[in-house]
Motif scaffolding. Structure first.
Motif, PDB file in Angstrom:
ATOM      1  N   PRO A  33     -40.599  20.380  43.977  1.00  0.00           N
ATOM      2  CA  PRO A  33     -39.515  19.851  43.121  1.00  0.00           C
ATOM      3  C   PRO A  33     -39.762  18.402  42.714  1.00  0.00           C
ATOM      4  CG  PRO A  33     -38.645  20.931  45.094  1.00  0.00           C
ATOM      5  CD  PRO A  33     -40.110  20.816  45.288  1.00  0.00           C
ATOM      6  N   GLY A  34     -39.764  18.158  41.420  1.00  0.00           N
ATOM      7  CA  GLY A  34     -39.826  16.811  40.894  1.00  0.00           C
ATOM      8  C   GLY A  34     -41.193  16.163  40.897  1.00  0.00           C
ATOM      9  N   LEU A  35     -42.085  16.566  41.830  1.00  0.00           N
ATOM     10  CA  LEU A  35     -43.389  15.908  41.956  1.00  0.00           C
ATOM     11  C   LEU A  35     -44.557  16.842  41.661  1.00  0.00           C
ATOM     12  CD1 LEU A  35     -42.777  13.804  45.205  1.00  0.00           C
ATOM     13  CD2 LEU A  35     -42.845  12.968  42.842  1.00  0.00           C
ATOM     14  N   GLY A  36     -44.247  18.004  41.113  1.00  0.00           N
ATOM     15  CA  GLY A  36     -45.296  18.989  40.886  1.00  0.00           C
ATOM     16  C   GLY A  36     -46.430  18.469  40.019  1.00  0.00           C
ATOM     17  N   THR A  37     -46.097  17.845  38.897  1.00  0.00           N
ATOM     18  CA  THR A  37     -47.140  17.353  37.994  1.00  0.00           C
ATOM     19  C   THR A  37     -47.941  16.223  38.626  1.00  0.00           C
ATOM     20  OG1 THR A  37     -45.500  15.904  36.948  1.00  0.00           O
ATOM     21  CG2 THR A  37     -45.918  18.039  35.901  1.00  0.00           C
ATOM     22  N   THR A  38     -47.280  15.419  39.464  1.00  0.00           N
ATOM     23  CA  THR A  38     -47.997  14.332  40.143  1.00  0.00           C
ATOM     24  C   THR A  38     -49.017  14.893  41.116  1.00  0.00           C
ATOM     25  OG1 THR A  38     -46.051  12.902  39.967  1.00  0.00           O
ATOM     26  CG2 THR A  38     -47.731  12.290  41.599  1.00  0.00           C
ATOM     27  N   TRP A  39     -48.589  15.860  41.930  1.00  0.00           N
ATOM     28  CA  TRP A  39     -49.507  16.462  42.903  1.00  0.00           C
ATOM     29  C   TRP A  39     -50.683  17.153  42.209  1.00  0.00           C
ATOM     30  CZ3 TRP A  39     -49.741  14.843  47.515  1.00  0.00           C
ATOM     31  CH2 TRP A  39     -48.613  14.474  48.231  1.00  0.00           C
ATOM     32  N   VAL A  40     -50.418  17.828  41.100  1.00  0.00           N
ATOM     33  CA  VAL A  40     -51.500  18.489  40.365  1.00  0.00           C
ATOM     34  C   VAL A  40     -52.476  17.453  39.814  1.00  0.00           C
ATOM     35  CG1 VAL A  40     -52.078  19.861  38.313  1.00  0.00           C
ATOM     36  CG2 VAL A  40     -50.192  20.566  39.791  1.00  0.00           C
ATOM     37  N   SER A  41     -51.951  16.358  39.289  1.00  0.00           N
ATOM     38  CA  SER A  41     -52.813  15.306  38.740  1.00  0.00           C
ATOM     39  C   SER A  41     -53.734  14.740  39.813  1.00  0.00           C
ATOM     40  CB  SER A  41     -51.959  14.179  38.144  1.00  0.00           C
ATOM     41  OG  SER A  41     -51.158  14.669  37.082  1.00  0.00           O
ATOM     42  N   VAL A  42     -53.162  14.483  40.982  1.00  0.00           N
ATOM     43  CA  VAL A  42     -53.978  13.961  42.087  1.00  0.00           C
ATOM     44  C   VAL A  42     -55.035  14.982  42.485  1.00  0.00           C
ATOM     45  CG1 VAL A  42     -53.940  13.257  44.508  1.00  0.00           C
ATOM     46  CG2 VAL A  42     -52.160  12.441  42.938  1.00  0.00           C
ATOM     47  N   ALA A  43     -54.622  16.244  42.580  1.00  0.00           N
ATOM     48  CA  ALA A  43     -55.537  17.293  43.037  1.00  0.00           C
ATOM     49  C   ALA A  43     -56.730  17.461  42.095  1.00  0.00           C
ATOM     50  CB  ALA A  43     -54.778  18.617  43.165  1.00  0.00           C
ATOM     51  N   VAL A  44     -56.473  17.541  40.783  1.00  0.00           N
ATOM     52  CA  VAL A  44     -57.579  17.791  39.865  1.00  0.00           C
ATOM     53  C   VAL A  44     -58.545  16.610  39.816  1.00  0.00           C
ATOM     54  CG1 VAL A  44     -56.303  19.469  38.468  1.00  0.00           C
ATOM     55  CG2 VAL A  44     -56.214  17.036  37.845  1.00  0.00           C
ATOM     56  N   LEU A  45     -58.020  15.397  39.996  1.00  0.00           N
ATOM     57  CA  LEU A  45     -58.911  14.234  40.027  1.00  0.00           C
ATOM     58  C   LEU A  45     -59.762  14.217  41.299  1.00  0.00           C
ATOM     59  CD1 LEU A  45     -56.577  11.469  38.570  1.00  0.00           C
ATOM     60  CD2 LEU A  45     -58.806  12.146  37.659  1.00  0.00           C
ATOM     61  N   VAL A  46     -59.136  14.516  42.432  1.00  0.00           N
ATOM     62  CA  VAL A  46     -59.878  14.544  43.702  1.00  0.00           C
ATOM     63  C   VAL A  46     -60.955  15.618  43.667  1.00  0.00           C
ATOM     64  CG1 VAL A  46     -59.693  15.089  46.163  1.00  0.00           C
ATOM     65  CG2 VAL A  46     -58.028  13.555  45.089  1.00  0.00           C
ATOM     66  N   ILE A  47     -60.621  16.791  43.135  1.00  0.00           N
ATOM     67  CA  ILE A  47     -61.593  17.897  43.077  1.00  0.00           C
ATOM     68  C   ILE A  47     -62.741  17.539  42.137  1.00  0.00           C
ATOM     69  CG2 ILE A  47     -61.938  20.319  42.470  1.00  0.00           C
ATOM     70  CD1 ILE A  47     -58.921  20.715  43.180  1.00  0.00           C
ATOM     71  N   ALA A  48     -62.420  16.912  41.002  1.00  0.00           N
ATOM     72  CA  ALA A  48     -63.463  16.532  40.043  1.00  0.00           C
ATOM     73  C   ALA A  48     -64.425  15.514  40.660  1.00  0.00           C
ATOM     74  CB  ALA A  48     -62.833  15.966  38.777  1.00  0.00           C
ATOM     75  N   VAL A  49     -63.881  14.514  41.357  1.00  0.00           N
ATOM     76  CA  VAL A  49     -64.741  13.515  41.999  1.00  0.00           C
ATOM     77  C   VAL A  49     -65.591  14.170  43.095  1.00  0.00           C
ATOM     78  CG1 VAL A  49     -64.735  11.433  43.443  1.00  0.00           C
ATOM     79  CG2 VAL A  49     -63.223  11.574  41.452  1.00  0.00           C
ATOM     80  N   SER A  50     -65.001  15.087  43.847  1.00  0.00           N
ATOM     81  CA  SER A  50     -65.752  15.792  44.894  1.00  0.00           C
ATOM     82  C   SER A  50     -66.902  16.592  44.292  1.00  0.00           C
ATOM     83  CB  SER A  50     -64.822  16.728  45.673  1.00  0.00           C
ATOM     84  OG  SER A  50     -63.774  16.016  46.287  1.00  0.00           O
ATOM     85  N   GLY A  51     -66.645  17.227  43.155  1.00  0.00           N
ATOM     86  CA  GLY A  51     -67.703  17.983  42.492  1.00  0.00           C
ATOM     87  C   GLY A  51     -68.839  17.082  42.038  1.00  0.00           C
ATOM     88  N   TYR A  52     -68.492  15.899  41.537  1.00  0.00           N
ATOM     89  CA  TYR A  52     -69.545  14.958  41.123  1.00  0.00           C
ATOM     90  C   TYR A  52     -70.364  14.503  42.322  1.00  0.00           C
ATOM     91  CZ  TYR A  52     -71.813  10.614  39.819  1.00  0.00           C
ATOM     92  OH  TYR A  52     -72.742   9.624  39.645  1.00  0.00           O
ATOM     93  N   LEU A  53     -69.707  14.184  43.431  1.00  0.00           N
ATOM     94  CA  LEU A  53     -70.430  13.735  44.625  1.00  0.00           C
ATOM     95  C   LEU A  53     -71.369  14.828  45.138  1.00  0.00           C
ATOM     96  CD1 LEU A  53     -67.568  11.832  46.521  1.00  0.00           C
ATOM     97  CD2 LEU A  53     -69.474  10.855  45.215  1.00  0.00           C
ATOM     98  N   ALA A  54     -70.908  16.078  45.091  1.00  0.00           N
ATOM     99  CA  ALA A  54     -71.778  17.193  45.503  1.00  0.00           C
ATOM    100  C   ALA A  54     -72.979  17.309  44.570  1.00  0.00           C
ATOM    101  CB  ALA A  54     -70.980  18.495  45.512  1.00  0.00           C
ATOM    102  N   SER A  55     -72.769  17.086  43.275  1.00  0.00           N
ATOM    103  CA  SER A  55     -73.855  17.241  42.301  1.00  0.00           C
ATOM    104  C   SER A  55     -74.965  16.214  42.503  1.00  0.00           C
ATOM    105  CB  SER A  55     -73.303  17.131  40.874  1.00  0.00           C
ATOM    106  OG  SER A  55     -72.952  15.789  40.550  1.00  0.00           O
ATOM    107  N   ARG A  56     -74.651  15.109  43.129  1.00  0.00           N
ATOM    108  CA  ARG A  56     -75.659  14.064  43.333  1.00  0.00           C
ATOM    109  C   ARG A  56     -76.730  14.484  44.347  1.00  0.00           C
ATOM    110  NH1 ARG A  56     -74.966   9.171  41.279  1.00  0.00           N
ATOM    111  NH2 ARG A  56     -76.292   8.263  42.909  1.00  0.00           N
ATOM    112  N   HIS A  57     -76.474  15.541  45.089  1.00  0.00           N
ATOM    113  CA  HIS A  57     -77.431  16.005  46.101  1.00  0.00           C
ATOM    114  C   HIS A  57     -78.257  17.190  45.624  1.00  0.00           C
ATOM    115  CE1 HIS A  57     -75.704  13.346  49.165  1.00  0.00           C
ATOM    116  NE2 HIS A  57     -74.517  13.681  48.681  1.00  0.00           N
ATOM    117  N   ILE A  58     -78.039  17.631  44.382  1.00  0.00           N
ATOM    118  CA  ILE A  58     -78.832  18.745  43.855  1.00  0.00           C
ATOM    119  C   ILE A  58     -80.261  18.270  43.621  1.00  0.00           C
ATOM    120  CG2 ILE A  58     -79.115  20.353  41.921  1.00  0.00           C
ATOM    121  CD1 ILE A  58     -76.087  20.240  41.517  1.00  0.00           C
TER     122      ILE A  58
END
Length: 627
Positions: free
Chosen positions: A172-197
């Motif tokens: 309630p009330g914070l759904g869009t905020t939590w989603v925004s944080v989540a997609v940014l964290v996941i995107a950064v995590s994906g970039y960090l993983a890609s650096r080891h390919i």
């Protein structure tokens, strides 16, 4: 050598890439489901018609980039080093998710739908690299397992992303905020993983880029025409996405109207489908013996139709109760049958898709693979759009959701029959896979030494009537075996041998005309760049020992000098279909059912080295004492 596909998850040449692509699929679906919920429930004042309009615009904009950018993405993947390209694509994902956070903050549908278009663009750019990098990083025997992990992991991430996106938006009330944080964290995590390919060098660094997406699309689609096996594999993959998108699009309303499910049941239904695909994808390595076994494709097609039909008959009428919880649904009469159908549709879908992707990777020219994958992505998008249009037409004609699913299952049977009639190799490999899997447990060593392309001959000792099927099943290229004409005519096996374009031969004393015709056909096949298989002993062994090699191989190499790969079968003498015990008449000695056998290949011999005697010595050395 890895013990199984899961050991790849501990290796740098696979694990960082797997994490990168899995996090990308996860993020896509967190965002997409959050956007769906925002459109349906989070923007005040939208009418039902406006919700439908925004939902369809969003779906269309996500698919559009695959038409616009896949052709260029295929060129870039071919021309540039792949690990660096992946890092750039993941940086783009971070920028896109920053835009998503802005869109969620203002609850701006135009911004968020624009972000969805950019996500589709990023997926279109990543697609050709995703599957063309695997053959560079994995050994041939690891390719099926790697594809299984990627396919299974992708569908499981789709499920988890969908669930997380919905769960965060429900706050309630914070759904869009939590989603925004989540997609940014996941995107950064994906970039960090890609650096080891690890580095994945460009497969065609001298390629001249064509920046016109339309003419390049036509050109890369033209690449498919030159290789019938690759073309039909691409069409098979695209059909899978037609079938899958048709089912997935109907599942939410099917759950509500025909299963009587509430908010808990819809994720359960999606989970069953996704888990089934994940399990089927990862079982492919075990069932195929770590080889690219296209015999699994007909098995997958049969399962998709059988359990698709059963799903219709399990619940053809609308539910009489609604709003069931997950446990109430599972306890309801007939629900376990539906659960099994959904799980098995996914399972057989995994059997269907993984071998096709692996076949494309092994049969397509390496310097064109990324562009062929791009062509595959374009056709996937075409088939998915076609599925959506067909669903609308069927609903307009008055069909119910179960009837639409029934039509899809029947279409699958018709399409599969058509593809297998065009390329009998699929059905031939299915029958030979069933026969060989039922009778033997095979260990393979060194078959990657067979040249990937160009003319060559493989030679092997001859122990049983199944030898040719075993060798054909273990070598990734089609092998045209030369075999005694009476074996060629054995019922059932004859159809397999004809489909595999085997070449019947007879001794000069028995049929000189057939012998000369066979040698002419062998020379023509080698001139055409094909792979010929030969048993130089000329007959099955009667005592388990290797007989003297005949001079036919010398005649073949004298007429057409090509590399010769020595092979040896071990452990076949005590197995089914050898001549062991034939000297005691009808009371044959007991045979080992599902015997452990091995196929071992040596380094190719140059034409100048080849004589019957030297080949015999090499094969004897390979076989050793394991008759």
């Amino acid at each position: 050598m890895a013990d199984n596909q899961f050991s790849l998850l501990s290796k740098r040449r696979f694990a960082p890439f797997f994490a990168t692509q899995a996090l990308g699929a996860f993020n896509d679906n967190v965002f997409r489901n959050a956007l769906v919920i925002l459109i349906a429930f989070g923007v005040a004042g939208l009418s039902s018609q406006q919700i439908n309009t925004w939902s369809n615009v969003a779906a269309g904009l996500f698919i559009l980039p695959f038409f616009l950018f896949s052709a260029n993405a295929g060129q870039w993947a071919e021309k540039f080093e792949k690990s660096r390209s992946i890092r750039y694509i993941k940086l783009l994902e971070i920028a896109i998710m920053c835009a998503a956070a802005i869109g969620f903050y203002f609850k701006s549908l135009p911004v968020l739908v624009g972000v969805l278009f950019l996500m589709g663009t990023q997926s279109a750019l990543f697609g050709p690299i995703k599957y063309s990098i695997l053959p560079q990083q994995l050994k041939p025997e690891e390719l099926v397992g790697g594809n299984g992990l990627v396919s299974g992991g992708t569908f499981l991430m789709i499920l988890l992303g969908t669930l997380l996106g919905g769960a965060l938006m429900a706050h309630p009330g914070l759904g869009t905020t939590w989603v925004s944080v989540a997609v940014l964290v996941i995107a950064v995590s994906g970039y960090l993983a890609s650096r080891h390919i690890p580095l994945a060098p460009a497969s065609n660094p001298d390629l001249k880029l064509n920046w016109n997406p339309f003419t390049e699309t036509v050109r890369i689609l033209g690449f498919l025409r030159g290789n019938r096996a690759v073309l039909n594999s691409v069409l098979g993959v695209s059909w899978f996405w037609f079938f899958g998108s048709m089912f997935l699009a109907q599942l939410p309303n099917y759950t509500r109207e025909y299963l009587g499910g509430g908010a808990q049941v819809a994720p359960l239904v999606l989970a069953l489908f996704s888990i089934g695909i994940g399990l089927g994808s990862m079982l492919c390595e075990k069932l195929s013996g770590r080889r690219v076994e296209i015999g699994l494709v007909p098995l997958g097609a049969i399962g998709l139709t059988v359990f698709g039909l059963d799903l219709y008959f399990a619940r053809p009428e609308a539910a009489t109760v609604t709003g069931l919880t997950a446990m109430e649904f599972l306890r309801a009469p007939g629900s376990l049958r539906i659960v099994a159908d959904l799980l098995l549709i996914g399972l057989f879908g995994g059997f269907y898709i993984v071998p096709l992707l692996s076949l494309i990777q092994t049969r397509a020219p390496r310097d064109r693979l990324s562009r062929i994958i791009a062509a595959n992505n374009i056709l996937n998008a075409v088939f998915m759009v076609t599925a959506a249009v067909l669903a609308l037409v069927l609903f307009a004609a008055g069909l119910t959701i179960p009837q639409v699913l029934l039509v899809t299952a029947i279409l699958n049977a018709l399409v599969a029959t058509y593809i297998f009639s065009l390329v009998p190799e699929f059905l031939m490999r299915f029958i030979s896979w069933l026969l060989v899997s039922a009778l033997y447990r095979i260990r393979v060593q060194g078959t990657d030494r067979v040249p990937d392309e160009g003319p060559a001959v493989v030679v092997c000792n001859h122990v049983s009537y199944m030898d040719a099927l075993i060798v054909m099943g273990c070598v990734k290229r089609p092998v045209r075996f030369v075999m005694y004409h009476r074996i060629f005519k054995i019922p059932v096996m004859s159809w397999i041998f004809r489909t595999a374009r085997c070449i019947p031969i007879a001794p000069a004393k028995e049929d000189p005309e057939l012998m000369e015709r066979a040698f002419a056909e062998i020379e023509a096949a080698l001139a055409n760049g094909e792979l010929i298989g030969l048993f130089p002993e000329g007959a099955l062994t009667r005592d388990g020992e290797i007989a003297a090699f005949r001079s036919g191989i010398e005649r073949i190499i004298a007429a057409r000098p090509v590399p010769v790969v020595p092979m040896a079968l071990r452990g076949m003498w005590e197995s089914m279909w050898s001549r062991r015990g034939s000297g005691v008449g009808r009371m044959r000695l007991p045979r080992r059912f599902r015997a452990r056998v091995e196929l071992v290949a040596d380094e190719p011999m140059s034409p100048s080295e080849v004589t019957a005697a030297t080949l015999e010595a090499r094969v004897r050395g390979l076989r050793g004492d394991a008759a």
